[in-house]
Design an enzyme around this catalytic site. Sequence first.
Site, PDB file in Angstrom:
ATOM      1  N   HIS A  22      40.151  47.270  41.294  1.00  0.00           N
ATOM      2  CA  HIS A  22      40.847  47.954  40.195  1.00  0.00           C
ATOM      3  C   HIS A  22      39.957  48.027  38.958  1.00  0.00           C
ATOM      4  CE1 HIS A  22      44.956  47.969  42.057  1.00  0.00           C
ATOM      5  NE2 HIS A  22      44.298  47.148  42.852  1.00  0.00           N
ATOM      6  N   ASP A 120      46.831  50.588  34.666  1.00  0.00           N
ATOM      7  CA  ASP A 120      46.854  50.564  36.125  1.00  0.00           C
ATOM      8  C   ASP A 120      48.303  50.700  36.596  1.00  0.00           C
ATOM      9  OD1 ASP A 120      46.749  49.496  38.859  1.00  0.00           O
ATOM     10  OD2 ASP A 120      44.779  48.707  38.316  1.00  0.00           O
ATOM     11  N   THR A 142      44.481  53.803  41.512  1.00  0.00           N
ATOM     12  CA  THR A 142      43.207  53.447  42.162  1.00  0.00           C
ATOM     13  C   THR A 142      43.238  53.765  43.652  1.00  0.00           C
ATOM     14  OG1 THR A 142      43.954  51.203  42.606  1.00  0.00           O
ATOM     15  CG2 THR A 142      42.749  51.552  40.557  1.00  0.00           C
ATOM     16  N   GLN A 344      27.158  46.268  46.071  1.00  0.00           N
ATOM     17  CA  GLN A 344      27.471  47.153  47.209  1.00  0.00           C
ATOM     18  C   GLN A 344      26.816  48.530  47.096  1.00  0.00           C
ATOM     19  OE1 GLN A 344      31.087  46.770  49.417  1.00  0.00           O
ATOM     20  NE2 GLN A 344      31.639  48.879  48.984  1.00  0.00           N
TER      21      GLN A 344
HETATM   22  C1  UDX Z   1      41.740  46.641  46.861  1.00  0.00           C
HETATM   23  C2  UDX Z   1      42.257  47.593  47.941  1.00  0.00           C
HETATM   24  O1  UDX Z   1      41.865  47.245  49.243  1.00  0.00           O
HETATM   25  C3  UDX Z   1      41.963  48.999  47.643  1.00  0.00           C
HETATM   26  O2  UDX Z   1      42.335  49.866  48.675  1.00  0.00           O
HETATM   27  C4  UDX Z   1      42.655  49.329  46.376  1.00  0.00           C
HETATM   28  O3  UDX Z   1      42.574  50.676  46.097  1.00  0.00           O
HETATM   29  C5  UDX Z   1      42.064  48.486  45.290  1.00  0.00           C
HETATM   30  O4  UDX Z   1      42.212  47.115  45.596  1.00  0.00           O
HETATM   31  P1  UDX Z   1      39.364  45.691  47.667  1.00  0.00           P
HETATM   32  O5  UDX Z   1      40.081  45.194  48.856  1.00  0.00           O
HETATM   33  O6  UDX Z   1      38.555  44.741  46.916  1.00  0.00           O
HETATM   34  O7  UDX Z   1      40.349  46.475  46.697  1.00  0.00           O
HETATM   35  O8  UDX Z   1      38.397  46.858  48.232  1.00  0.00           O
HETATM   36  P2  UDX Z   1      37.742  48.122  47.579  1.00  0.00           P
HETATM   37  O9  UDX Z   1      38.743  49.089  47.100  1.00  0.00           O
HETATM   38  O10 UDX Z   1      36.810  48.629  48.589  1.00  0.00           O
HETATM   39  O11 UDX Z   1      36.968  47.578  46.312  1.00  0.00           O
HETATM   40  C6  UDX Z   1      35.934  46.642  46.380  1.00  0.00           C
HETATM   41  C7  UDX Z   1      34.923  46.918  45.298  1.00  0.00           C
HETATM   42  O12 UDX Z   1      34.049  45.807  45.217  1.00  0.00           O
HETATM   43  C8  UDX Z   1      34.064  48.143  45.574  1.00  0.00           C
HETATM   44  O13 UDX Z   1      33.905  48.906  44.414  1.00  0.00           O
HETATM   45  C9  UDX Z   1      32.732  47.579  46.017  1.00  0.00           C
HETATM   46  O14 UDX Z   1      31.616  48.333  45.627  1.00  0.00           O
HETATM   47  C10 UDX Z   1      32.712  46.232  45.354  1.00  0.00           C
HETATM   48  N1  UDX Z   1      31.978  45.225  46.164  1.00  0.00           N
HETATM   49  C11 UDX Z   1      32.476  44.798  47.340  1.00  0.00           C
HETATM   50  C12 UDX Z   1      30.794  44.731  45.681  1.00  0.00           C
HETATM   51  O15 UDX Z   1      30.313  45.124  44.605  1.00  0.00           O
HETATM   52  N2  UDX Z   1      30.157  43.803  46.417  1.00  0.00           N
HETATM   53  C13 UDX Z   1      30.600  43.339  47.594  1.00  0.00           C
HETATM   54  O16 UDX Z   1      29.949  42.477  48.170  1.00  0.00           O
HETATM   55  C14 UDX Z   1      31.819  43.861  48.083  1.00  0.00           C
END
Ligand code: UDX
Length: 465
Positions: A22, A120, A142, A344
Amino acid sequence: MEVTKQAHKAHVLVFPFIGQGHVNPMLQFSKRLASKGIKPTLITAQYIFKSMQTTTIQTQFGPSIQIRSISDGYDDDGGNHPESIAAYLDSLRVNGAKSLAQLIMKLNEEGDPVQAIIYDGFLPWALDVAKQFGLVAGLFFTQSCTVNSIYYHVQRGLIQLPLTGPDSIKVSVPGAPELHPLEAPSFVHTYGSYPFWFDVILGQFFNIDQADWVLCNIFYDMEKEVVDWMAKLWKVRTIGPTVPSYYLDKRLEDDTDYGLHLLKPDTTLCKNWLDSKPKGSVAYVSFGSAVELFEEQFQELAWGLKNSQINFLWVVRESEQAKLPVGIIDENSRQGLVVGWASQLEVLAHEATGCFVTHCGFNSVLEALSLGVSVVGVPQWTDQGTNAKFVEDIWGVGVKAKVDDKGIVQRKQLEECIREVMEGENSEEIKNNLSKWKKLAKEAVDEGGSSDKNIDEFVAYLAES
Ligand code: UDX
């Protein structure tokens, strides 16, 4: 002095839910606003603010973004921890609303008045605070528009739960493909299993009709018909992808990271290891910031990666590392590297990366689409199954791994999926689709693109209000 303070077109508070998935999109959106002369201030709650070790986010195009904290009821350093996320969010709602109002009054007194709150969807009470002060209220989603439309239909009783009956029952909302119940968000098909999260999710829609703007982190081409339908109800604008500019339009050349990692990334380690690998040879594996894999699923993943003999870079958060079986990583990390957190975007953009094994969190999917990396979807819960469906069937940028009777992706299946997207008969088509989506993502945020124009419209509105 007064002139300097007022030099920006408007001052907005941007308030994400706690969680990397988020914070990242809302912070990046803040940077886009800042690049257009708006002053964004990022709002966070005291509990995570204490561990952030920063009060500013540097931007490459002007003043840095300040972070201000509000009370969540866990403000002291006396080891006062919330019992549960439910207790925490309740305390945040009660204390946060008062504290946010106090902050707005303080900023007014300091000669830095606020024009808008972008909040949010998971924090809908922030809308009431905006209205209390006559501010513009911008709801920020999001997650995908299809997912939000499904939740809206559930909240208004237009989709009845539980979804029982024969297999032929489909979840259908205007403009979106019909979904099998298992492709709908997990809170819908496992109705009753997560009552707390179900309330948070539906809570986004109780007061949405009062929001002045609804900002969605997608770009228009991704879900045109759903967006058009939602735009009949609310002032919906697509503003994504909120991926740092360096990877998209290069307008802000040095903007290479979102800017606020809640866990510390092993950036150098990842880079050195990736540098030593051939082009397109690495499967990058990450399940985001929150998923906790079942032991059996974890083991299948681990052995699937190992047995595949494909190079892999696997993000296993420290809290999950006890599940790593012995022997998965050899002493010299030749085939595999495990890190606690990665940058990432840098990994996805590295030429050694050949595919992305992901839980299909919405940001991860958006990043893969925008940077042109093929996806193996291993969704776990919430919106991830719907995102994985779109990855495979609508956007054509990867495959969704099949699960067995227990809902587990077996090791052989994982290996097959990785090979399929990296070198299988559909891999060329996937690559072609990725090129198309990458181009569309860039065009959306480029000057005059659909998202860019929408942000300009929002900025102009703020400047006038
Ligand atoms: C969650 C939900 O799964 C997602 O669908 C929702 O919209 C927001 O909350 P999360 O499970 O953490 O988020 O996954 P994701 O939405 O993919 O966000 C993870 C973020 O962390 C991404 O922006 C990714 O770039 C970042 N990340 C992840 C890193 O910077 N490093 C890592 O090692 C893993």
